[in-house]
Design a protein around this motif. Structure first.
Motif, PDB file in Angstrom:
ATOM      1  N   LYS A   5       0.835  -1.190   0.000  1.00 50.84           N
ATOM      2  CA  LYS A   5       0.000   0.000   0.000  1.00 50.84           C
ATOM      3  C   LYS A   5       0.872   1.242   0.000  1.00 50.84           C
ATOM      4  CE  LYS A   5      -1.811   1.277   3.890  1.00 50.84           C
ATOM      5  NZ  LYS A   5      -2.649   1.297   5.112  1.00 50.84           N
ATOM      6  N   ILE A   6       0.445   2.275  -0.735  1.00 54.39           N
ATOM      7  CA  ILE A   6       1.052   3.590  -0.593  1.00 54.39           C
ATOM      8  C   ILE A   6      -0.067   4.589  -0.323  1.00 54.39           C
ATOM      9  CG2 ILE A   6       3.076   3.144  -2.023  1.00 54.39           C
ATOM     10  CD1 ILE A   6       1.694   4.691  -4.284  1.00 54.39           C
ATOM     11  N   SER A   7       0.242   5.603   0.447  1.00 54.20           N
ATOM     12  CA  SER A   7      -0.757   6.618   0.774  1.00 54.20           C
ATOM     13  C   SER A   7      -0.390   7.929   0.097  1.00 54.20           C
ATOM     14  CB  SER A   7      -0.841   6.804   2.290  1.00 54.20           C
ATOM     15  OG  SER A   7       0.419   7.158   2.820  1.00 54.20           O
ATOM     16  N   LEU A   8      -1.403   8.561  -0.488  1.00 54.80           N
ATOM     17  CA  LEU A   8      -1.220   9.823  -1.201  1.00 54.80           C
ATOM     18  C   LEU A   8      -1.986  10.931  -0.494  1.00 54.80           C
ATOM     19  CD1 LEU A   8      -1.929   8.717  -4.899  1.00 54.80           C
ATOM     20  CD2 LEU A   8       0.241   8.597  -3.666  1.00 54.80           C
ATOM     21  N   GLY A   9      -1.403  12.116  -0.485  1.00 58.26           N
ATOM     22  CA  GLY A   9      -2.114  13.328  -0.113  1.00 58.26           C
ATOM     23  C   GLY A   9      -2.187  14.189  -1.362  1.00 58.26           C
ATOM     24  N   VAL A  10      -3.391  14.507  -1.813  1.00 61.06           N
ATOM     25  CA  VAL A  10      -3.566  15.133  -3.121  1.00 61.06           C
ATOM     26  C   VAL A  10      -4.400  16.404  -3.002  1.00 61.06           C
ATOM     27  CG1 VAL A  10      -4.288  14.750  -5.516  1.00 61.06           C
ATOM     28  CG2 VAL A  10      -3.536  12.815  -4.119  1.00 61.06           C
ATOM     29  N   ALA A  11      -3.945  17.452  -3.665  1.00 62.84           N
ATOM     30  CA  ALA A  11      -4.709  18.699  -3.700  1.00 62.84           C
ATOM     31  C   ALA A  11      -5.989  18.499  -4.511  1.00 62.84           C
ATOM     32  CB  ALA A  11      -3.870  19.805  -4.332  1.00 62.84           C
ATOM     33  N   PRO A  12      -7.085  19.180  -4.145  1.00 63.80           N
ATOM     34  CA  PRO A  12      -8.361  18.994  -4.855  1.00 63.80           C
ATOM     35  C   PRO A  12      -8.268  19.238  -6.358  1.00 63.80           C
ATOM     36  CG  PRO A  12      -8.717  20.175  -2.811  1.00 63.80           C
ATOM     37  CD  PRO A  12      -7.224  20.063  -2.970  1.00 63.80           C
ATOM     38  N   GLN A  13      -7.527  20.269  -6.785  1.00 62.90           N
ATOM     39  CA  GLN A  13      -7.393  20.546  -8.226  1.00 62.90           C
ATOM     40  C   GLN A  13      -6.849  19.340  -8.978  1.00 62.90           C
ATOM     41  OE1 GLN A  13      -5.115  23.947  -9.377  1.00 62.90           O
ATOM     42  NE2 GLN A  13      -6.855  25.330  -9.247  1.00 62.90           N
ATOM     43  N   ILE A  14      -5.882  18.667  -8.378  1.00 61.46           N
ATOM     44  CA  ILE A  14      -5.261  17.503  -9.027  1.00 61.46           C
ATOM     45  C   ILE A  14      -6.191  16.298  -8.948  1.00 61.46           C
ATOM     46  CG2 ILE A  14      -3.247  15.972  -9.008  1.00 61.46           C
ATOM     47  CD1 ILE A  14      -1.747  18.292  -7.565  1.00 61.46           C
ATOM     48  N   ALA A  15      -6.813  16.120  -7.792  1.00 62.59           N
ATOM     49  CA  ALA A  15      -7.716  14.974  -7.597  1.00 62.59           C
ATOM     50  C   ALA A  15      -8.871  15.000  -8.582  1.00 62.59           C
ATOM     51  CB  ALA A  15      -8.242  14.973  -6.167  1.00 62.59           C
ATOM     52  N   ASN A  16      -9.359  16.189  -8.910  1.00 62.68           N
ATOM     53  CA  ASN A  16     -10.517  16.325  -9.796  1.00 62.68           C
ATOM     54  C   ASN A  16     -10.151  16.419 -11.275  1.00 62.68           C
ATOM     55  OD1 ASN A  16     -12.542  16.343  -7.762  1.00 62.68           O
ATOM     56  ND2 ASN A  16     -11.997  18.436  -7.247  1.00 62.68           N
ATOM     57  N   SER A  17      -8.886  16.295 -11.598  1.00 68.24           N
ATOM     58  CA  SER A  17      -8.484  16.425 -13.006  1.00 68.24           C
ATOM     59  C   SER A  17      -7.574  15.283 -13.440  1.00 68.24           C
ATOM     60  CB  SER A  17      -7.807  17.789 -13.239  1.00 68.24           C
ATOM     61  OG  SER A  17      -6.717  17.977 -12.344  1.00 68.24           O
ATOM     62  N   THR A  18      -6.306  15.330 -13.084  1.00 70.59           N
ATOM     63  CA  THR A  18      -5.341  14.356 -13.615  1.00 70.59           C
ATOM     64  C   THR A  18      -5.179  13.093 -12.770  1.00 70.59           C
ATOM     65  OG1 THR A  18      -3.582  15.582 -12.496  1.00 70.59           O
ATOM     66  CG2 THR A  18      -4.003  16.115 -14.820  1.00 70.59           C
ATOM     67  N   LEU A  19      -5.587  13.128 -11.494  1.00 67.53           N
ATOM     68  CA  LEU A  19      -5.310  11.990 -10.619  1.00 67.53           C
ATOM     69  C   LEU A  19      -5.847  10.651 -11.142  1.00 67.53           C
ATOM     70  CD1 LEU A  19      -4.044  10.978  -7.979  1.00 67.53           C
ATOM     71  CD2 LEU A  19      -6.227  11.444  -6.849  1.00 67.53           C
ATOM     72  N   PRO A  20      -7.089  10.564 -11.638  1.00 62.82           N
ATOM     73  CA  PRO A  20      -7.551   9.256 -12.142  1.00 62.82           C
ATOM     74  C   PRO A  20      -6.657   8.687 -13.244  1.00 62.82           C
ATOM     75  CG  PRO A  20      -9.386  10.787 -11.938  1.00 62.82           C
ATOM     76  CD  PRO A  20      -8.141  11.596 -11.720  1.00 62.82           C
ATOM     77  N   PHE A  21      -6.154   9.548 -14.115  1.00 67.62           N
ATOM     78  CA  PHE A  21      -5.280   9.084 -15.203  1.00 67.62           C
ATOM     79  C   PHE A  21      -3.917   8.659 -14.660  1.00 67.62           C
ATOM     80  CE2 PHE A  21      -8.122  12.431 -16.862  1.00 67.62           C
ATOM     81  CZ  PHE A  21      -8.875  11.653 -17.720  1.00 67.62           C
ATOM     82  N   ILE A  22      -3.435   9.371 -13.643  1.00 65.69           N
ATOM     83  CA  ILE A  22      -2.164   8.994 -13.007  1.00 65.69           C
ATOM     84  C   ILE A  22      -2.284   7.619 -12.370  1.00 65.69           C
ATOM     85  CG2 ILE A  22      -0.590   9.540 -11.105  1.00 65.69           C
ATOM     86  CD1 ILE A  22      -1.208  12.532 -11.676  1.00 65.69           C
ATOM     87  N   ILE A  23      -3.361   7.395 -11.622  1.00 67.88           N
ATOM     88  CA  ILE A  23      -3.554   6.100 -10.951  1.00 67.88           C
ATOM     89  C   ILE A  23      -3.684   4.982 -11.977  1.00 67.88           C
ATOM     90  CG2 ILE A  23      -5.043   4.774  -9.420  1.00 67.88           C
ATOM     91  CD1 ILE A  23      -3.505   6.998  -8.016  1.00 67.88           C
ATOM     92  N   GLN A  24      -4.439   5.218 -13.041  1.00 66.16           N
ATOM     93  CA  GLN A  24      -4.605   4.207 -14.090  1.00 66.16           C
ATOM     94  C   GLN A  24      -3.253   3.832 -14.701  1.00 66.16           C
ATOM     95  OE1 GLN A  24      -7.433   5.916 -16.815  1.00 66.16           O
ATOM     96  NE2 GLN A  24      -9.203   5.207 -15.661  1.00 66.16           N
ATOM     97  N   HIS A  25      -2.450   4.846 -14.994  1.00 63.19           N
ATOM     98  CA  HIS A  25      -1.139   4.591 -15.604  1.00 63.19           C
ATOM     99  C   HIS A  25      -0.227   3.858 -14.624  1.00 63.19           C
ATOM    100  CE1 HIS A  25       1.894   5.331 -18.703  1.00 63.19           C
ATOM    101  NE2 HIS A  25       2.745   5.528 -17.721  1.00 63.19           N
TER     102      HIS A  25
END
Length: 283
Positions: free
Chosen positions: A92-112
């Motif tokens: 497991k890894i834990s991420l702390g993500v800013a809302p701007q990133i979470a609502n835009s690029t984060l899903p694509f980052i996780i998928q990749h």
């Protein structure tokens, strides 16, 4: 508290027979007795009632037993995790993500990232950008994705430095953004490092309204209620769907928005995650 003492106690609690415990653990009966007595001394309580040659788990022992089992299981888990860490494997890894990133690029980052590390569980906490560096520093999270620089001494990678665009509810020409500013209020939020640079180019009589959530700002713009200056990645999906319209404003200075990844230390898994971030932002 020694783990071996706990293990001996757990066997003794289940069997209530020190001789059988000694045989199973390949110890002498006197060694079992000494370990139990040592544990009782550490806890300052008796765990067994001793009647002639028999031992019975008393109320203290019954209360302590599930806690002893938890301690042993926790110790075993830590050992497994450390072996996995040394082998370059995380469960497991834990991420702390800013809302701007979470609502835009984060899903694509996780998928990749999952393409190359499908066995890793990613735990995500949405945090304000200005709190993420501190959370990484205190090791409350493994990796931080933030829109603002951190004042802490951390391993920092700038994964993007993208243009800030003026975003409106209808098609417009970028060179006419001064007319747009006069027509609509400008929505902004507290953690926009580029805002001071933008503000220096705005007329004094423009209307500025503050909202602390980018998704709310975009919703307001879609309803024709105002405009905003937002990073390209934040509005890319809506632009492609023609839900929002955006262009780079024609002003003297380039206005850029940086995105940072923070870690406390290096690890191959962290490196793969950072690589996934860079790949997504470069598309």
């Amino acid at each position: 508290m020694e783990i071996e003492l706990l293990k001996t106690f757990i066997f003794a609690a289940k069997k209530e027979n020190f001789r059988e415990v000694a045989e199973e653990l390949m110890m002498t009966q006197s060694a079992v007795t000494k370990q139990i007595q040592k544990l009782e001394k550490v806890l300052s309580i008796q765990l067994f009632d001793r009647v002639h040659k028999r031992v019975n788990l008393n109320a203290n022992g019954h209360y302590f037993l599930p806690r002893a089992i938890q301690l042993v299981e926790f110790e075993e888990q830590i050992v497994l995790e450390m072996k996995a860490f040394q082998a370059g494997y995380f469960q497991k890894i834990s991420l702390g993500v800013a809302p701007q990133i979470a609502n835009s690029t984060l899903p694509f980052i996780i998928q990749h990232f999952k393409k190359f590390q499908p066995d890793i569980i990613v735990q995500i906490d949405i945090l304000p950008s200005n709190e993420i560096g501190e959370a990484v520093f205190r090791q409350q999270i493994d990796i931080g994705l933030s829109k603002v620089p951190s004042t802490r001494e951390l391993l920092t990678t700038m994964i993007a430095n993208e243009p800030v665009m003026i975003v409106g509810p209808q098609p417009f020409v970028a060179k006419d953004f001064h007319l747009l500013i006069k027509k609509f209020p400008i929505y902004t939020h507290a953690f926009s490092p580029y805002w001071e640079q933008i503000e220096s180019h705005l007329p004094r009589d423009c209307r500025i309204e503050r909202l602390n959530q980018t998704e709310v700002i975009k919703t307001f713009i879609k309803q024709g209620m105002g405009i905003a200056f937002l990073p390209k990645s934040v509005v890319q999906t809506e632009i492609e769907k023609s839900e929002l319209f955006a262009q780079i404003p024609k002003i003297d200075d380039d206005i850029l928005s940086a995105t940072f990844v923070y870690t406390k230390y290096t690890h191959p898994i962290f490196d793969r995650f950072i690589k996934a971030c860079i790949t997504v932002y470069q598309k």
